[in-house]
Write an enzyme that holds these catalytic residues in place. Sequence first.
Site, PDB file in Angstrom:
ATOM      1  N   ASN A   7      33.328 104.440  30.027  1.00 47.19           N
ATOM      2  CA  ASN A   7      32.245 103.655  29.440  1.00 47.19           C
ATOM      3  C   ASN A   7      31.022 103.737  30.365  1.00 47.19           C
ATOM      4  OD1 ASN A   7      30.518 101.342  29.079  1.00 47.19           O
ATOM      5  ND2 ASN A   7      32.052 100.515  27.702  1.00 47.19           N
ATOM      6  N   HIS A  10      26.952 100.802  31.971  1.00 47.29           N
ATOM      7  CA  HIS A  10      26.345 100.262  33.194  1.00 47.29           C
ATOM      8  C   HIS A  10      25.322 101.212  33.798  1.00 47.29           C
ATOM      9  CE1 HIS A  10      28.591  96.638  33.124  1.00 47.29           C
ATOM     10  NE2 HIS A  10      29.674  97.333  32.834  1.00 47.29           N
ATOM     11  N   HIS A  43      28.544 101.106  24.142  1.00 47.83           N
ATOM     12  CA  HIS A  43      28.412  99.927  23.280  1.00 47.83           C
ATOM     13  C   HIS A  43      26.941  99.788  22.929  1.00 47.83           C
ATOM     14  CE1 HIS A  43      29.321  95.317  22.779  1.00 47.83           C
ATOM     15  NE2 HIS A  43      28.705  95.833  21.734  1.00 47.83           N
ATOM     16  N   ARG A  45      24.566  97.569  21.634  1.00 50.93           N
ATOM     17  CA  ARG A  45      24.501  96.133  21.322  1.00 50.93           C
ATOM     18  C   ARG A  45      23.334  95.847  20.405  1.00 50.93           C
ATOM     19  NH1 ARG A  45      27.716  92.787  24.988  1.00 50.93           N
ATOM     20  NH2 ARG A  45      26.647  91.075  23.952  1.00 50.93           N
ATOM     21  N   ARG A  49      20.462  95.848  24.999  1.00 49.53           N
ATOM     22  CA  ARG A  49      20.199  95.526  26.412  1.00 49.53           C
ATOM     23  C   ARG A  49      20.510  96.683  27.348  1.00 49.53           C
ATOM     24  NH1 ARG A  49      24.988  91.282  27.782  1.00 49.53           N
ATOM     25  NH2 ARG A  49      24.033  90.179  26.059  1.00 49.53           N
ATOM     26  N   GLU A  70      31.275 101.609  20.497  1.00 46.40           N
ATOM     27  CA  GLU A  70      31.634 100.193  20.337  1.00 46.40           C
ATOM     28  C   GLU A  70      30.466  99.508  19.657  1.00 46.40           C
ATOM     29  OE1 GLU A  70      32.240  98.528  24.168  1.00 46.40           O
ATOM     30  OE2 GLU A  70      33.979  99.757  24.595  1.00 46.40           O
ATOM     31  N   THR A 101      31.569  91.701  26.817  1.00 41.77           N
ATOM     32  CA  THR A 101      32.362  91.263  25.665  1.00 41.77           C
ATOM     33  C   THR A 101      33.397  90.226  26.103  1.00 41.77           C
ATOM     34  OG1 THR A 101      32.156  93.545  24.954  1.00 41.77           O
ATOM     35  CG2 THR A 101      33.619  92.129  23.669  1.00 41.77           C
ATOM     36  N   GLU A 151      42.429  98.353  20.086  1.00 45.01           N
ATOM     37  CA  GLU A 151      42.238  98.406  21.535  1.00 45.01           C
ATOM     38  C   GLU A 151      42.630  97.035  22.066  1.00 45.01           C
ATOM     39  OE1 GLU A 151      38.630 100.095  23.182  1.00 45.01           O
ATOM     40  OE2 GLU A 151      38.789  98.802  24.953  1.00 45.01           O
ATOM     41  N   HIS A 190      39.100  96.817  29.358  1.00 46.65           N
ATOM     42  CA  HIS A 190      38.244  95.706  29.778  1.00 46.65           C
ATOM     43  C   HIS A 190      38.734  95.134  31.103  1.00 46.65           C
ATOM     44  CE1 HIS A 190      35.408  92.447  29.766  1.00 46.65           C
ATOM     45  NE2 HIS A 190      34.810  93.030  28.738  1.00 46.65           N
TER      46      HIS A 190
HETATM   47  N1  PXP Z   1      36.568  98.180  26.043  1.00 41.45           N
HETATM   48  C1  PXP Z   1      35.702  97.364  25.389  1.00 41.45           C
HETATM   49  C2  PXP Z   1      35.939  97.077  23.942  1.00 41.45           C
HETATM   50  C3  PXP Z   1      34.578  96.812  26.042  1.00 41.45           C
HETATM   51  O1  PXP Z   1      33.753  95.997  25.377  1.00 41.45           O
HETATM   52  C4  PXP Z   1      34.367  97.160  27.395  1.00 41.45           C
HETATM   53  C5  PXP Z   1      33.168  96.621  28.109  1.00 41.45           C
HETATM   54  O2  PXP Z   1      32.016  97.119  27.528  1.00 41.45           O
HETATM   55  C6  PXP Z   1      35.278  98.020  28.025  1.00 41.45           C
HETATM   56  C7  PXP Z   1      36.384  98.499  27.338  1.00 41.45           C
HETATM   57  C8  PXP Z   1      35.110  98.456  29.459  1.00 41.45           C
HETATM   58  O3  PXP Z   1      35.186  97.323  30.278  1.00 41.45           O
HETATM   59  P1  PXP Z   1      34.871  97.462  31.843  1.00 41.45           P
HETATM   60  O4  PXP Z   1      33.418  97.823  31.954  1.00 41.45           O
HETATM   61  O5  PXP Z   1      35.180  96.099  32.350  1.00 41.45           O
HETATM   62  O6  PXP Z   1      35.755  98.538  32.373  1.00 41.45           O
END
Ligand code: PXP
Length: 249
Positions: A7, A10, A43, A45, A49, A70, A101, A151, A190
């Site tokens: 992901n 960030h 994601h 959003r 953001r 996402e 999330t 998931e 997550h």
């Molecule tokens: N899966 C989902 C559905 C999420 O919303 C997120 C965070 O955006 C992640 C995985 C990844 O989470 P993390 O950044 O804490 O590894």
Amino acid sequence: MASLGVNIDHIANVRQARRGMEPDPVSYALLAELGGADGITVHLREDRRHIQDRDVKLLRSLVRTRLNLEMAATEEMAAIALEIRPDMVTLVPEKRQEVTTEGGLDVAGQRDALQSLVERLQAAQIGVSMFVDADPLQLEACRAMGARWVELHTGSYAEASWAQQPRELARLCEASFMARSLGLRVNAGHGLTYQNVEPIAAIEGIEELNIGHTIVARALAVGLEQAVRQMKALVQNPRTEPLFGSATP
Ligand code: PXP
């Protein structure tokens, strides 16, 4: 053996801190693939953001692995997904004020609102996954809706105290087993880190872990390609002996 979805939200967070051009999450997605990512997750959003529409469009044409989008279950997002056609859409709950999330999607409580959206995405050959808590009620609702993937939300596991983690891990194992018995395919994610990922990666039946924050954090020290490589090694070859002490003193 689980695969690794990286992901990259960030990276977009850093860009949006100045609303400028760098770092470009699209370029970094390609570096993540070089490090062994099996998929790229973003994601988009509603408040934009971090990830922007332009990022998703470029990623669609450049990602050589799989693109997992996402998104909230809204008509605006459905239209974007149907135009861009990611390999998978993961439906997530979204609140404007949240930092990330929080909690899984309440599929059981909003079946009518979700059903048509899931059907339209699946009719367009887009895989649909539902981000849910490890809760039998939610898994049954996903199955009843005809979703093919879930998931599992690993946030409660990631945030649990050392003593509580084995219990959260057991809940995820049971949820993975139940989901597969219902015919659902299973991803998870997550809050996973280099320190806590191995027991989750070892759960039978989990096909992909989606991991972001910890990889981007480590990338500051070792570079993204290397950070992905290090995570991939843990996901592919997790230690199977218990990482935790006994739950009972
Ligand atoms: N899966 C989902 C559905 C999420 O919303 C997120 C965070 O955006 C992640 C995985 C990844 O989470 P993390 O950044 O804490 O590894």
